[in-house]
Write a protein that holds these residues in place. Structure first.
Motif, short mmCIF file in Angstrom:
data_model
loop_
_atom_site.label_atom_id
_atom_site.label_comp_id
_atom_site.label_asym_id
_atom_site.label_seq_id
_atom_site.Cartn_x
_atom_site.Cartn_y
_atom_site.Cartn_z
N ARG A 199 4.61 -22.91 -26.80
CA ARG A 199 3.95 -21.70 -27.31
C ARG A 199 4.58 -20.47 -26.68
NH1 ARG A 199 -1.92 -23.85 -25.84
NH2 ARG A 199 -0.72 -24.00 -23.93
N GLU A 200 4.69 -19.41 -27.45
CA GLU A 200 5.24 -18.16 -26.93
C GLU A 200 4.18 -17.45 -26.09
OE1 GLU A 200 8.21 -15.18 -28.91
OE2 GLU A 200 6.16 -14.69 -29.51
N LYS A 201 4.54 -17.07 -24.89
CA LYS A 201 3.64 -16.36 -23.98
C LYS A 201 4.34 -15.11 -23.49
CE LYS A 201 0.23 -19.38 -23.37
NZ LYS A 201 -1.06 -19.28 -22.83
N HIS A 202 3.54 -14.17 -22.98
CA HIS A 202 4.06 -12.91 -22.47
C HIS A 202 3.44 -12.70 -21.09
CE1 HIS A 202 5.33 -12.29 -26.60
NE2 HIS A 202 4.13 -12.71 -26.92
N THR A 203 4.25 -12.24 -20.17
CA THR A 203 3.76 -12.05 -18.81
C THR A 203 4.04 -10.65 -18.33
OG1 THR A 203 3.76 -13.01 -16.61
CG2 THR A 203 5.87 -12.88 -17.70
N ALA A 204 3.17 -10.16 -17.46
CA ALA A 204 3.35 -8.88 -16.79
C ALA A 204 3.20 -9.14 -15.30
CB ALA A 204 2.31 -7.87 -17.26
N ALA A 205 4.21 -8.74 -14.52
CA ALA A 205 4.19 -9.00 -13.08
C ALA A 205 4.68 -7.77 -12.33
CB ALA A 205 5.06 -10.19 -12.74
N CYS A 206 3.93 -7.37 -11.32
CA CYS A 206 4.30 -6.21 -10.51
C CYS A 206 5.31 -6.65 -9.46
CB CYS A 206 3.06 -5.61 -9.85
SG CYS A 206 3.42 -4.07 -8.98
N THR A 207 6.34 -5.84 -9.27
CA THR A 207 7.40 -6.17 -8.32
C THR A 207 7.24 -5.44 -6.99
OG1 THR A 207 8.80 -4.44 -9.25
CG2 THR A 207 9.04 -6.68 -10.14
N ALA A 208 6.16 -4.69 -6.82
CA ALA A 208 5.93 -3.98 -5.56
C ALA A 208 5.59 -4.99 -4.45
CB ALA A 208 4.79 -2.98 -5.71
N VAL A 236 6.22 -2.66 -12.89
CA VAL A 236 5.82 -3.91 -13.55
C VAL A 236 6.90 -4.36 -14.53
CG1 VAL A 236 4.06 -5.03 -14.97
CG2 VAL A 236 3.40 -3.26 -13.35
N GLN A 237 7.23 -5.65 -14.49
CA GLN A 237 8.15 -6.22 -15.45
C GLN A 237 7.37 -7.02 -16.48
OE1 GLN A 237 11.06 -8.54 -13.33
NE2 GLN A 237 12.47 -6.81 -13.27
N VAL A 238 7.74 -6.83 -17.75
CA VAL A 238 7.11 -7.56 -18.86
C VAL A 238 8.18 -8.44 -19.48
CG1 VAL A 238 5.96 -7.34 -21.08
CG2 VAL A 238 5.49 -5.68 -19.27
N ARG A 264 3.76 -6.99 -1.70
CA ARG A 264 2.36 -7.32 -1.39
C ARG A 264 1.37 -6.93 -2.48
NH1 ARG A 264 3.39 -4.34 3.53
NH2 ARG A 264 1.74 -3.00 2.78
N CYS A 265 1.81 -6.74 -3.70
CA CYS A 265 0.87 -6.39 -4.77
C CYS A 265 0.20 -7.64 -5.32
CB CYS A 265 1.56 -5.62 -5.88
SG CYS A 265 0.43 -5.18 -7.23
N GLY A 266 0.97 -8.60 -5.80
CA GLY A 266 0.40 -9.85 -6.28
C GLY A 266 -0.11 -9.85 -7.71
N PHE A 267 0.09 -8.76 -8.46
CA PHE A 267 -0.38 -8.69 -9.85
C PHE A 267 0.58 -9.45 -10.76
CE2 PHE A 267 0.04 -6.55 -13.99
CZ PHE A 267 -1.22 -6.76 -14.49
N ALA A 268 0.09 -10.48 -11.42
CA ALA A 268 0.87 -11.23 -12.40
C ALA A 268 -0.10 -11.96 -13.32
CB ALA A 268 1.79 -12.23 -11.72
N THR A 269 0.02 -11.70 -14.62
CA THR A 269 -0.87 -12.34 -15.59
C THR A 269 -0.11 -12.70 -16.86
OG1 THR A 269 -1.53 -10.17 -16.43
CG2 THR A 269 -2.96 -11.18 -14.81
N ASP A 270 -0.62 -13.69 -17.58
CA ASP A 270 -0.04 -14.12 -18.85
C ASP A 270 -0.94 -13.67 -19.99
OD1 ASP A 270 2.10 -15.37 -17.66
OD2 ASP A 270 1.06 -17.28 -17.48
N ALA A 306 1.88 -6.89 -26.94
CA ALA A 306 1.20 -5.61 -26.82
C ALA A 306 0.21 -5.60 -25.65
CB ALA A 306 0.48 -5.26 -28.12
N ALA A 307 -0.50 -6.70 -25.46
CA ALA A 307 -1.45 -6.79 -24.36
C ALA A 307 -0.74 -6.76 -23.01
CB ALA A 307 -2.28 -8.06 -24.48
N ALA A 308 0.40 -7.43 -22.91
CA ALA A 308 1.16 -7.43 -21.66
C ALA A 308 1.71 -6.04 -21.35
CB ALA A 308 2.30 -8.44 -21.74
N GLU A 309 2.19 -5.34 -22.37
CA GLU A 309 2.71 -4.00 -22.15
C GLU A 309 1.60 -3.02 -21.81
OE1 GLU A 309 5.25 -2.76 -25.32
OE2 GLU A 309 6.70 -4.37 -24.92
N LEU A 310 0.43 -3.18 -22.41
CA LEU A 310 -0.71 -2.33 -22.07
C LEU A 310 -1.13 -2.54 -20.61
CD1 LEU A 310 -2.89 -0.32 -22.94
CD2 LEU A 310 -4.28 -2.28 -23.60
#
Length: 63
Positions: A27-36, A16-18, A38-44, A49-53
């Protein structure tokens, strides 16, 4: 129309990249996205701290 975002403070936690960016309203936002494949996980998130968790606890559901 796609947004042209400039990501900064990009770190990789497992697959996962943060990153931090500014949204369309400045506005400042933080994102977490999986690079695997066919995973498809990406959220803002509102906090870094929430993105890293999310990145640390993410498990890919690929079969």
């Amino acid at each position: 129309m796609t947004a042209n975002r400039r990501f900064r403070r990009v770190v990789r936690i497992g697959p996962v990249q943060v990153a931090t960016y500014y949204d369309d309203r400045g506005r400042e936002k933080h994102t977490a996205a999986c690079t695997a494949p066919r995973c498809g996980f990406a959220t803002d998130y509102h906090s870094r701290a929430a993105a890293e968790l999310a990145a640390r606890t993410h498990r890919c559901a690929i079969r």
